[in-house]
Design a protein around this motif. Structure first.
Motif, PDB file in Angstrom:
ATOM      1  N   GLY A   1      -4.238   3.870   5.359  1.00 31.39           N
ATOM      2  CA  GLY A   1      -5.002   4.434   4.198  1.00 31.39           C
ATOM      3  C   GLY A   1      -5.249   6.009   4.659  1.00 31.39           C
ATOM      4  O   GLY A   1      -4.891   6.728   3.721  1.00 31.39           O
ATOM      5  N   PHE A   2      -5.560   6.097   6.052  1.00 32.32           N
ATOM      6  CA  PHE A   2      -5.552   7.619   6.330  1.00 32.32           C
ATOM      7  C   PHE A   2      -4.248   8.311   6.281  1.00 32.32           C
ATOM      8  O   PHE A   2      -3.935   9.395   5.777  1.00 32.32           O
ATOM      9  CB  PHE A   2      -6.026   7.730   7.623  1.00 32.32           C
TER      10      PHE A   2
ATOM     11  N   GLU B   1       0.760  -1.257  -0.018  1.00 30.34           N
ATOM     12  CA  GLU B   1      -0.094  -0.182  -0.117  1.00 30.34           C
ATOM     13  C   GLU B   1       0.693   1.304  -0.084  1.00 30.34           C
ATOM     14  O   GLU B   1       0.339   2.336  -0.023  1.00 30.34           O
ATOM     15  CB  GLU B   1      -0.891  -0.153   1.177  1.00 30.34           C
TER      16      GLU B   1
ATOM     17  N   GLN C   1      -0.204  12.624   1.245  1.00 33.12           N
ATOM     18  CA  GLN C   1      -0.335  13.076  -0.007  1.00 33.12           C
ATOM     19  C   GLN C   1      -1.110  14.390  -0.025  1.00 33.12           C
ATOM     20  O   GLN C   1      -0.643  15.269  -0.937  1.00 33.12           O
ATOM     21  CB  GLN C   1      -1.022  12.326  -0.990  1.00 33.12           C
ATOM     22  N   MET C   2      -2.017  14.667   0.850  1.00 33.65           N
ATOM     23  CA  MET C   2      -2.746  16.027   0.766  1.00 33.65           C
ATOM     24  C   MET C   2      -1.568  17.109   1.450  1.00 33.65           C
ATOM     25  O   MET C   2      -1.435  17.991   0.753  1.00 33.65           O
ATOM     26  CB  MET C   2      -3.791  16.014   1.890  1.00 33.65           C
TER      27      MET C   2
ATOM     28  N   TRP D   1      -1.533   7.475   4.457  1.00 35.15           N
ATOM     29  CA  TRP D   1      -1.069   7.865   3.061  1.00 35.15           C
ATOM     30  C   TRP D   1      -1.869   9.154   2.401  1.00 35.15           C
ATOM     31  O   TRP D   1      -1.447   9.946   1.772  1.00 35.15           O
ATOM     32  CB  TRP D   1      -0.956   6.952   2.072  1.00 35.15           C
ATOM     33  N   GLU D   2      -3.117   9.058   2.951  1.00 36.42           N
ATOM     34  CA  GLU D   2      -4.017  10.076   2.329  1.00 36.42           C
ATOM     35  C   GLU D   2      -3.609  11.490   2.653  1.00 36.42           C
ATOM     36  O   GLU D   2      -3.461  12.385   2.144  1.00 36.42           O
ATOM     37  CB  GLU D   2      -5.400   9.865   2.535  1.00 36.42           C
ATOM     38  N   ALA D   3      -3.139  11.604   3.987  1.00 33.70           N
ATOM     39  CA  ALA D   3      -2.815  12.620   4.697  1.00 33.70           C
ATOM     40  C   ALA D   3      -1.369  13.144   4.145  1.00 33.70           C
ATOM     41  O   ALA D   3      -1.352  14.472   3.972  1.00 33.70           O
ATOM     42  CB  ALA D   3      -3.040  12.643   6.226  1.00 33.70           C
TER      43      ALA D   3
END
Length: 146
Positions: free
Chosen positions: A124-125, A80, A131-132, A127-129
């Motif tokens: 998931g959270f 991931e 990237q943001m 990697w999302e953070a």
């Protein structure tokens, strides 16, 4: 999830392949011989990531391999990691995973299956953070394009 006995057997095999006694591994790793013995005999759950790091370095085994054998880092979690992640991002992620506190809900410890589900969501959270945060300009806390 790997059982305590499986990881203990893996550790004992790795130690014996290296030609170390329990005492030699204790000296090389800085982990007590009593703790190593308890792990090998399945009397203690898989150790914390920092302990695994010391054992891996002493036995010259890749840390990631030993983490996986201990059940800390399954293949699907490693896959991931997004391609844009830098080495610092990966280090941050590893640090997040290594924080080994007891997870409780309503005063009751969460079982291993639920812990894995929670870690999947947190992954998931995370990697999302990350990237943001990369999309925001350093001098623009709101992320607005200037």
């Amino acid at each position: 999830m790997i059982s305590e006995t499986e990881f203990g057997f893996y550790l004992k095999q790795a130690r014996e392949r290296k030609g170390f006694s329990v005492n030699q591994l204790a000296l090389e790793s800085g982990i007590s011989n009593a703790q190593i013995s308890r792990i090998e005999n399945g009397l203690r759950r898989a150790p914390k990531p920092e302990t695994i790091r010391k054992l891996a370095e002493a036995l010259h085994i890749p840390y990631e391999e030993m983490m996986e054998k201990a059940g800390h880092m399954p293949d699907e979690r490693r896959q991931e990691i997004p391609p844009w992640a830098t080495s610092k991002d990966k280090r941050d992620f590893k640090k997040m995973l290594e924080e080994d506190g007891e997870i409780m809900f309503d005063g009751i410890p969460i079982n291993d299956v639920d812990k894995q589900r929670i870690m999947h969501v947190l992954t998931g959270f995370f990697w999302e953070a990350k990237q943001m945060n990369k999309r925001k300009k350093p001098n623009d806390p709101d992320g607005d394009k200037v």
